[in-house]
Design an enzyme around this catalytic site. Structure first.
Site, short mmCIF file in Angstrom:
data_model
loop_
_atom_site.label_atom_id
_atom_site.label_comp_id
_atom_site.label_asym_id
_atom_site.label_seq_id
_atom_site.Cartn_x
_atom_site.Cartn_y
_atom_site.Cartn_z
N PHE A 35 0.67 -1.13 0.04
CA PHE A 35 -0.07 -0.17 0.14
C PHE A 35 0.92 1.21 -0.01
O PHE A 35 1.96 1.08 0.62
CB PHE A 35 -0.91 0.12 1.46
N ASP A 51 2.24 -5.96 7.53
CA ASP A 51 1.26 -5.10 7.73
C ASP A 51 0.14 -6.13 7.23
O ASP A 51 -0.11 -6.74 6.52
CB ASP A 51 1.22 -4.05 6.29
N TYR A 87 -10.21 0.02 11.23
CA TYR A 87 -11.53 0.28 10.62
C TYR A 87 -11.82 -0.83 9.50
O TYR A 87 -12.87 -0.35 8.72
CB TYR A 87 -11.46 1.78 10.07
N LYS A 88 -11.01 -1.52 9.19
CA LYS A 88 -11.42 -2.56 8.02
C LYS A 88 -12.35 -3.49 8.40
O LYS A 88 -13.42 -3.50 9.01
CB LYS A 88 -10.28 -2.83 7.22
N ARG A 133 -13.22 -3.36 -6.70
CA ARG A 133 -13.06 -4.22 -5.48
C ARG A 133 -14.20 -4.64 -5.08
O ARG A 133 -15.25 -3.69 -4.59
CB ARG A 133 -12.13 -3.46 -4.73
C1 LIG Z 1 -2.36 -2.16 3.50
C2 LIG Z 1 -2.79 -0.70 4.17
N1 LIG Z 1 -1.86 -0.08 4.97
C3 LIG Z 1 -1.85 0.89 5.47
C4 LIG Z 1 -3.20 1.62 5.28
C5 LIG Z 1 -3.32 3.08 5.66
O1 LIG Z 1 -3.68 3.08 7.01
P1 LIG Z 1 -3.83 4.46 8.07
O2 LIG Z 1 -4.82 5.45 7.10
O3 LIG Z 1 -4.70 3.98 9.17
O4 LIG Z 1 -2.70 5.14 8.29
C6 LIG Z 1 -4.08 1.29 4.46
C7 LIG Z 1 -5.28 1.94 4.23
O5 LIG Z 1 -6.06 1.63 3.35
C8 LIG Z 1 -3.96 -0.10 4.03
O6 LIG Z 1 -4.73 -0.71 2.92
#
Ligand SMILES: Cc1ncc(COP(=O)(O)O)c(C=O)c1O
Length: 397
Positions: free
Chosen positions: A130, A199, A224-225, A373
């Site tokens: 990401f 992650d 939040y996911k 998605r």
């Molecule tokens: C794989 C991944 N890592 C990190 C994040 C970012 O997280 P945050 O906005 O809590 O920093 C996301 C956001 O969708 C994500 O999908």
């Protein structure tokens, strides 16, 4: 199978679904089918109730006394323990707080400081990670004077050598939902003398992560996911118990101090994962996450994974029969053991189709250049929702 038979099969599967009662825990909007539990999980009744209680009783009446009379001071660790249960981590090894980006910065910095030497000075990052992970990893490398390198996770075993201090990757690819082999990549990293940071943003709450069993060093993920903690919910940090008291995170705030209310002149990190806290807990959003996690006590992660695979396979069966001849293709692994909780459906009109679907109450999202998605959260989605989506997509072309 005709579309009518597919729809009928969906009803039969819903009737037999052992996760069907979980849907009653959610307060879902009418006339919408929600396929974005991988982006922002929906509201649970428990989250709302816990937040209401925190506002109406704790904040309004208890006010500042609640820091000591209530659970505010311990809630980051208590929420961490609920998450530990979901990701296969030992009690006391996970803390909730910050955003995933900040959490990643903290654990990457801790890992880099622990493992860098004059010759072991490379930070290796998943090139398909990401974007925030890549930005943060590069920044940590710059700040700590490491060389920054990227490669695909599949290439990591060949790229690992005595110069790599820290490796970081996502367990599940945010675009394709491909599952990376946490056990074998972690083992390769360790074999080369590197530490690894995973992650788990697209994994936590939808698939067992088994971080303790796979000897993961550090992990982060989103609240939040799939854990349904609400918009901007706290993230989480995991640090292996054998490492946690040997590492230092780069924001040594009073909430990570051994004795925050002693107001000492010098920072002394708390023992254990609490040292990864920095500042005051965001109580209201922590409360929402804490409440949202209740559903995972009733429906264990293994049963959620089984339900997620069943929905995914049912979607793919519908895709094969009704969509594959209409310009759609799959951007996710067909094999359930290689696929996480969502499916990337590819089409050259993906962006326009996403807009049409949303206006019809099928909430999906678009990722450039051609990905729709579709997340299949089994705690609140029904097979009939999946069948309705397939029917709608078939009509779209
Ligand atoms: C794989 C991944 N890592 C990190 C994040 C970012 O997280 P945050 O906005 O809590 O920093 C996301 C956001 O969708 C994500 O999908």
């Amino acid at each position: 199978m005709s579309l009518n038979s597919y729809l009928a099969q969906a009803d039969a599967l819903d009737t037999a679904n052992p996760l069907a009662p979980a849907r009653a825990h959610f307060d879902l909007p009418a006339n919408q089918k929600y396929f974005l539990g991988n982006s922002l999980g929906p509201l649970t009744h428990a989250a709302r109730n816990v937040v209401s209680e925190a506002v109406d009783s704790e904040w309004k009446t208890g006010l500042v006394r609640t820091w000591h009379d209530g659970d505010w001071f311990d809630i980051a660790a208590a929420t961490g323990n609920k998450i530990a249960h979901i990701i296969g981590a030992p009690h006391g090894s996970v803390i909730a707080g910050d955003s995933t980006s900040i959490a990643l910065f903290k654990v990457l910095a801790a890992a880099v400081q622990k493992n860098t030497t004059a010759t072991r000075n490379v930070l290796l990052c998943d090139i398909n990670n990401f974007p925030t992970d890549r930005y943060v990893a590069r920044s940590v490398a710059d700040l700590f004077h490491l060389r920054y390198e990227e490669c695909a996770v599949s290439e990591m075993p060949q790229r690992l050598n005595a110069h790599i201090a820290v490796v970081t990757a996502s367990m599940i690819d945010f675009r394709s939902a491909e599952i990376h082999d946490v056990a074998s990549i972690t083992e390769s990293a360790h074999h080369a003398g590197a530490l690894i940071v995973w992650d788990l943003a697209h994994a936590a709450g939808i698939i067992p992560c088994d971080v303790e069993r796979h000897r993961v060093d550090f992990a982060v993920g989103c609240g939040y996911k799939y854990m349904n903690g609400g918009p901007g919910a706290p993230a989480f940090m995991y640090v292996a118990p054998h490492l946690v008291n040997e590492v230092h995170q780069p924001i040594p705030g009073w909430f990570g101090h051994d004795a925050p209310f002693a107001f000492e002149d010098t920072y002394r990190p708390a023992q254990g994962i609490s040292r990864f806290s920095s500042g005051t807990t965001n109580i209201l959003s922590m409360k929402a996450l804490h409440g949202a996690l209740q559903v995972f006590e009733e429906f264990p992660i293994a049963s959620i994974r089984t339900g997620s695979i069943a929905l995914g396979n049912f979607f793919i069966a519908g895709f094969d029969e009704h969509l594959s001849q209409s310009g759609f293709s799959l951007g996710s692994p067909r094999e359930s053991k290689a696929r996480g909780g969502h499916i990337a459906l590819l089409h050259n009109r993906a962006e326009a189709l996403t807009t049409e679907l949303i206006s019809d109450g099928f909430i999906v999202d678009f990722r450039p250049p051609n990905v729709i998605r579709i997340a299949l959260s089994p705690l609140f989605l029904r097979f009939s929702d999946v069948a309705a989506l397939i029917a709608r997509l078939r009509d779209a072309i």
